[in-house]
Design a protein around this motif. Structure first.
Motif, PDB file in Angstrom:
ATOM      1  N   LEU A  58      95.677  35.256 123.326  1.00 22.50           N
ATOM      2  CA  LEU A  58      96.654  34.661 122.396  1.00 22.50           C
ATOM      3  C   LEU A  58      97.037  35.669 121.312  1.00 22.50           C
ATOM      4  CD1 LEU A  58      94.836  31.266 121.780  1.00 22.50           C
ATOM      5  CD2 LEU A  58      96.737  31.706 123.326  1.00 22.50           C
ATOM      6  N   PRO A  59      98.257  35.546 120.802  1.00 23.47           N
ATOM      7  CA  PRO A  59      98.661  36.477 119.729  1.00 23.47           C
ATOM      8  C   PRO A  59      98.080  36.060 118.373  1.00 23.47           C
ATOM      9  CG  PRO A  59     100.487  35.017 120.274  1.00 23.47           C
ATOM     10  CD  PRO A  59      99.357  34.631 121.179  1.00 23.47           C
ATOM     11  N   LEU A  60      96.780  36.129 118.246  1.00 23.59           N
ATOM     12  CA  LEU A  60      96.166  35.772 116.956  1.00 23.59           C
ATOM     13  C   LEU A  60      96.239  36.972 116.014  1.00 23.59           C
ATOM     14  CD1 LEU A  60      92.977  33.816 118.069  1.00 23.59           C
ATOM     15  CD2 LEU A  60      95.061  32.898 117.097  1.00 23.59           C
ATOM     16  N   ALA A  61      96.263  36.676 114.717  1.00 26.91           N
ATOM     17  CA  ALA A  61      96.338  37.772 113.739  1.00 26.91           C
ATOM     18  C   ALA A  61      95.090  38.656 113.868  1.00 26.91           C
ATOM     19  CB  ALA A  61      96.429  37.190 112.334  1.00 26.91           C
ATOM     20  N   THR A  62      95.279  39.960 113.705  1.00 28.32           N
ATOM     21  CA  THR A  62      94.167  40.901 113.885  1.00 28.32           C
ATOM     22  C   THR A  62      92.968  40.585 112.976  1.00 28.32           C
ATOM     23  OG1 THR A  62      95.888  42.485 114.331  1.00 28.32           O
ATOM     24  CG2 THR A  62      93.682  43.377 114.071  1.00 28.32           C
ATOM     25  N   PRO A  63      93.189  40.252 111.682  1.00 25.40           N
ATOM     26  CA  PRO A  63      92.011  39.963 110.840  1.00 25.40           C
ATOM     27  C   PRO A  63      91.190  38.783 111.383  1.00 25.40           C
ATOM     28  CG  PRO A  63      93.977  40.174 109.490  1.00 25.40           C
ATOM     29  CD  PRO A  63      94.441  40.201 110.906  1.00 25.40           C
ATOM     30  N   ILE A  64      91.851  37.824 112.034  1.00 23.39           N
ATOM     31  CA  ILE A  64      91.126  36.669 112.588  1.00 23.39           C
ATOM     32  C   ILE A  64      90.239  37.154 113.743  1.00 23.39           C
ATOM     33  CG2 ILE A  64      91.389  34.413 113.751  1.00 23.39           C
ATOM     34  CD1 ILE A  64      92.421  34.310 110.896  1.00 23.39           C
TER      35      ILE A  64
ATOM     36  N   HIS B 131      89.163  40.204 114.295  1.00 21.41           N
ATOM     37  CA  HIS B 131      88.074  41.034 113.736  1.00 21.41           C
ATOM     38  C   HIS B 131      86.956  40.140 113.226  1.00 21.41           C
ATOM     39  CE1 HIS B 131      90.739  44.770 112.780  1.00 21.41           C
ATOM     40  NE2 HIS B 131      90.439  44.653 114.052  1.00 21.41           N
ATOM     41  N   SER B 132      87.349  39.107 112.518  1.00 23.44           N
ATOM     42  CA  SER B 132      86.357  38.237 111.898  1.00 23.44           C
ATOM     43  C   SER B 132      85.555  37.484 112.955  1.00 23.44           C
ATOM     44  CB  SER B 132      87.062  37.262 110.957  1.00 23.44           C
ATOM     45  OG  SER B 132      86.146  36.310 110.491  1.00 23.44           O
ATOM     46  N   TRP B 133      86.219  36.942 113.987  1.00 25.30           N
ATOM     47  CA  TRP B 133      85.492  36.241 115.056  1.00 25.30           C
ATOM     48  C   TRP B 133      84.424  37.168 115.652  1.00 25.30           C
ATOM     49  CZ3 TRP B 133      89.358  33.051 118.580  1.00 25.30           C
ATOM     50  CH2 TRP B 133      89.902  32.017 117.830  1.00 25.30           C
ATOM     51  N   LYS B 134      84.849  38.451 115.844  1.00 25.13           N
ATOM     52  CA  LYS B 134      83.890  39.394 116.447  1.00 25.13           C
ATOM     53  C   LYS B 134      82.683  39.573 115.523  1.00 25.13           C
ATOM     54  CE  LYS B 134      86.975  42.516 118.747  1.00 25.13           C
ATOM     55  NZ  LYS B 134      87.376  43.882 118.814  1.00 25.13           N
ATOM     56  N   ARG B 135      82.950  39.734 114.226  1.00 23.74           N
ATOM     57  CA  ARG B 135      81.829  39.909 113.278  1.00 23.74           C
ATOM     58  C   ARG B 135      80.923  38.683 113.315  1.00 23.74           C
ATOM     59  NH1 ARG B 135      85.948  42.274 109.946  1.00 23.74           N
ATOM     60  NH2 ARG B 135      86.380  40.243 109.023  1.00 23.74           N
TER      61      ARG B 135
ATOM     62  N   ILE C 106      87.507  39.267 101.825  1.00 21.41           N
ATOM     63  CA  ILE C 106      86.534  40.233 101.279  1.00 21.41           C
ATOM     64  C   ILE C 106      86.188  41.266 102.361  1.00 21.41           C
ATOM     65  CG2 ILE C 106      84.146  40.511 100.493  1.00 21.41           C
ATOM     66  CD1 ILE C 106      84.445  37.763  99.110  1.00 21.41           C
ATOM     67  N   ALA C 107      85.923  40.766 103.584  1.00 22.10           N
ATOM     68  CA  ALA C 107      85.531  41.688 104.653  1.00 22.10           C
ATOM     69  C   ALA C 107      86.655  42.654 105.009  1.00 22.10           C
ATOM     70  CB  ALA C 107      85.115  40.894 105.887  1.00 22.10           C
ATOM     71  N   GLU C 108      87.882  42.152 104.999  1.00 22.94           N
ATOM     72  CA  GLU C 108      89.021  42.993 105.409  1.00 22.94           C
ATOM     73  C   GLU C 108      89.591  43.794 104.244  1.00 22.94           C
ATOM     74  OE1 GLU C 108      90.880  43.040 108.600  1.00 22.94           O
ATOM     75  OE2 GLU C 108      88.951  42.324 109.329  1.00 22.94           O
ATOM     76  N   GLY C 109      89.307  43.349 103.016  1.00 25.70           N
ATOM     77  CA  GLY C 109      89.888  44.012 101.838  1.00 25.70           C
ATOM     78  C   GLY C 109      91.387  43.817 101.769  1.00 25.70           C
ATOM     79  N   ALA C 110      91.854  42.694 102.307  1.00 26.24           N
ATOM     80  CA  ALA C 110      93.303  42.447 102.356  1.00 26.24           C
ATOM     81  C   ALA C 110      93.567  40.937 102.359  1.00 26.24           C
ATOM     82  CB  ALA C 110      93.876  43.074 103.626  1.00 26.24           C
ATOM     83  N   PRO C 111      94.796  40.533 102.010  1.00 18.31           N
ATOM     84  CA  PRO C 111      95.119  39.102 102.031  1.00 18.31           C
ATOM     85  C   PRO C 111      94.996  38.534 103.439  1.00 18.31           C
ATOM     86  CG  PRO C 111      96.828  40.344 100.896  1.00 18.31           C
ATOM     87  CD  PRO C 111      95.928  41.340 101.546  1.00 18.31           C
TER      88      PRO C 111
END
Ligand SMILES: Nc1ncnc2c1ncn2[C@@H]1O[C@H](COP(=O)(O)OP(=O)(O)OP(=O)(O)O)[C@@H](O)[C@H]1O
Length: 640
Positions: A28-34, A36-40, A143-148
């Motif tokens: 699925l075209p999920l946002a990259t920060p999402i 990344h976060s799922w993986k963490r 916080i983890a991504e350092g971005a909105p």
């Protein structure tokens, strides 16, 4: 309001289940920060299938109080900003959250009914929303991504949080250190698509207010667009110490100059710019250039440091197009489009009123292209007598016709071989010749008069101030040639529609008189801004060249008397009709009628310093003396 999902919520839920179970990344075209976060979360074995919130991660009052104190300064700065930004926003069903750098919520305000629901999942003061505790969520992931980050419904890693839509942005101080997080959360059915923009705006304002409050030295506010400079929220801001080192920069400035956290305090200001006015005068915006040669408008605020920024060429060599970018958005778009086809063998048709700079643009295109070392050959199709165009363009063999040169002529098209052929005023090319030109473009061969076909290869740029489709419609221009020429049509804006007049004026004046710091008197600048410039940049350039030549040697300010007569009259007429001039300029306009009161007021305001008074009035010192003599007055206090 129905939530706008990037993909259907049920698909996200299923994809998350598969990912949690098998580690397979969703298609699925999920946002990259999402993602990344799922993986963490998976790597840290965060339990996703929780219907009840984790009980750990809720701190005691004492710890909460300590955390609150650590962000107290930021809360103080944030309060008025949040009221301003979210004042008109329906917050009745959402909660506004400030968390510390560990994701501990120190402030949560909102409507009591939603606060109660939020409380059930510990979205409340005293709870830690770090990813390690609560999986993917806006506060923790920001916080983890350092971005909105925006986390919608089932994008939340924990099942119990899937009813939420949360938007968060980290708040950084002027050195790029994370200091807090701002978040807006609601039920995802109530999510508003503008929330992200509001959160971003609030964070930028908080960061900017903090930088202004904390750094009392020299601050430089910067923006690519002269009109937007000073909007505060969008300004890039850099703070400089007395040694000329950049000690702080807001997020926009750190991005703009690729400044890293560890560089702040060490980078000399001059590394940020290619050119700047060494000592900025007053509050006028100053034109600077970033290291790539792109223009930036700057306003200097706070204490002036002894900062000198070295002078350098505004644009890198080989980037003649960048030199033409003086900040107007429409022109910048045209330049960006042109860049995309520079090496693509696509003919370019330049449109625009007479004098907008079509030929200059064509030259810049050539100089920015891979053909820059080959010839640029310009032919003005309107200026040549019809009988000569043919020979001029296509050339002729030796002895082709009586009166021709004995050795023959290559013709302009062959002269352009390997380089660029610029056909100016193509709309004025006689119909008969249009067919021959078309044949050259199609066959890539020129047949000189009385000679044999010769192969040619060149980039083609044509220009016209005419409406070529209308000329085609009227039967005066061949449709097939028009389509051949108009691979990419670029329209250069007329000067009256451009927003970069002050920069253009500065550029032209600098080119006319590189050793002098010439500028327009304020009332002349105001009249220039109001003028419609029927002759476009040609008219402006001509006026400035005359002005630079006429203005007294020791004078830096161009007043009315240095302008060409016709233009000065037209400008004054226009200005006197103008209903609302900016405050402070009435004085100088009154001087146009040379009222004694205006002169006296200027002298008083300048404490009798005549040089300063003349500058205030926008006239030369010599003119001021003449006026004073005519008035029969030499005020006793006058000096300087
Ligand atoms: N960006 C600029 N900076 C300085 N001078 C400029 C700029 N653009 C145009 N000029 C000046 O304006 C004049 C007209 O420019 P140019 O001949 O390129 O315009 P044009 O659109 O081709 O005009 P026409 O349609 O009449 O041929 C020239 O003297 C040029 O030097």
């Amino acid at each position: 309001m129905e939530i706008e999902f990037r993909v259907c919520p049920e698909s996200v839920r299923q994809a998350k289940r598969i990912f949690v179970e098998r580690g397979e990344l969703p298609a699925l075209p999920l946002a990259t920060p999402i993602l990344h976060s799922w993986k963490r979360c998976r790597e840290h074995h965060v339990a996703a299938e929780r219907l009840l919130p984790p009980e750990e991660g809720v701190v005691e009052t004492l710890i909460l109080e300590q955390a609150r104190q650590s962000v107290e300064e930021w809360l103080r700065l944030a309060r008025p900003v949040l009221e301003g930004v979210f004042g008109g926003f329906d917050t009745s069903r959402s909660v506004l959250i400030v968390a510390d750098t560990q994701g501990l919520i120190v402030e949560a305000v909102g409507n009591s009914s939603f606060l109660e629901r939020a409380q059930r999942v510990h979205l409340a003061r005293g709870a830690i929303w770090h990813e390690g505790v609560r999986g993917t969520n806006a506060v923790g992931t920001a916080i983890a991504e350092g971005a909105p980050v925006e986390v919608l419904g089932p994008e939340h890693y924990l099942s119990c949080n899937e009813f939420l839509a949360c938007t968060a942005a980290p708040i950084f101080d002027g050195t790029g250190r994370l200091v807090a997080v701002l978040d807006v959360s609601c039920d995802w059915h109530d999510h508003h698509p503008h929330t992200r923009a509001l959160v971003d705006t609030a964070v930028r304002l908080i960061e900017n207010h903090a930088i202004v409050a904390r750094h009392r030295g020299l601050r430089i506010h910067l923006h690519r667009d002269a009109h937007a400079l000073g909007s505060f929220v969008d300004d890039a801001i850099v703070c400089v110490d007395d040694d000329g080192r950049v000690v702080a920069a807001n997020s926009a400035a750190r991005r703009l100059f690729s400044l890293r956290h560890e560089e702040l305090g060490a980078v000399p200001l001059e590394r940020l710019f290619r050119r700047a006015a060494p000592v900025p005068r007053g509050d006028e915006p100053v034109l600077l250039y970033d290291p790539q040669g792109n223009p930036l408008y700057a306003r200097f605020e706070g204490r002036r440091a002894r900062v000198v920024i070295r002078r350098a060429d505004p644009a890198p060599a080989n980037d003649a197009l960048a030199e033409l970018d003086t900040g107007d958005e429409a022109l910048r778009r045209v330049i960006a489009q042109a860049r995309r086809v520079l090496d693509k063998d696509i003919p370019i048709l330049l449109r625009g009123e007479s004098g907008v700079g079509k030929e200059l643009f064509a030259q810049a295109l050539h100089r920015s292209s891979p053909r820059r070392d080959k010839p640029f050959v310009a032919v003005n199709c309107a200026a040549l007598p019809e009988a000569l165009i043919e020979a001029e363009l296509f050339g002729y063999a030796p002895g082709a016709y009586t009166g021709a040169r004995r050795e023959g002529s290559l013709g302009r098209i062959r002269e352009a071989h390997g380089g660029t052929l610029f056909l100016d005023e193509i709309g004025d090319m006689p119909l008969a010749l249009q067919g021959r030109l078309l044949r050259v473009l199609e066959t890539k061969e020129v047949v000189p008069l009385g000679g044999k076909p010769v192969r040619v290869e060149f980039a083609l740029i044509a220009a016209t101030h005419r409406d070529l489709p209308a000329e085609v419609e009227a039967g005066r221009f061949r449709a097939d040639l028009y389509y051949r020429l108009a691979g990419l049509t670029l329209t250069l804006p007329p000067l009256r529609e451009r927003s970069d007049l002050p920069v253009l004026v500065e550029r032209i004046l600098r080119a006319c008189a590189p050793d002098r710091d010439l500028r327009l008197a304020p009332e002349v600048a105001a009249a220039f801004a109001a003028h419609s410039w029927p002759g476009n940049v040609r008219e402006l350039a001509q006026a400035l060249r005359v002005a630079a030549a006429l203005v007294d040697e020791e004078e830096m300010v161009i007043g009315w008397e240095a302008l060409p007569e016709g233009l000065a009259a037209a400008l004054k007429q226009r200005t006197s009709m103008s209903p609302s001039l900016p405050q402070g300029q009435e004085e100088t306009l009154e001087l146009a009628t040379l009222s004694r009161a205006a002169i006296e007021r200027a002298l008083v305001a300048s404490r009798g310093n005549r040089t300063a008074a003349a500058r205030r009035l926008g006239i030369s010192r010599a003119t001021l003396y003449r006026k004073l003599r005519e008035m029969g007055s030499t005020p006793a206090q006058a000096a300087g």
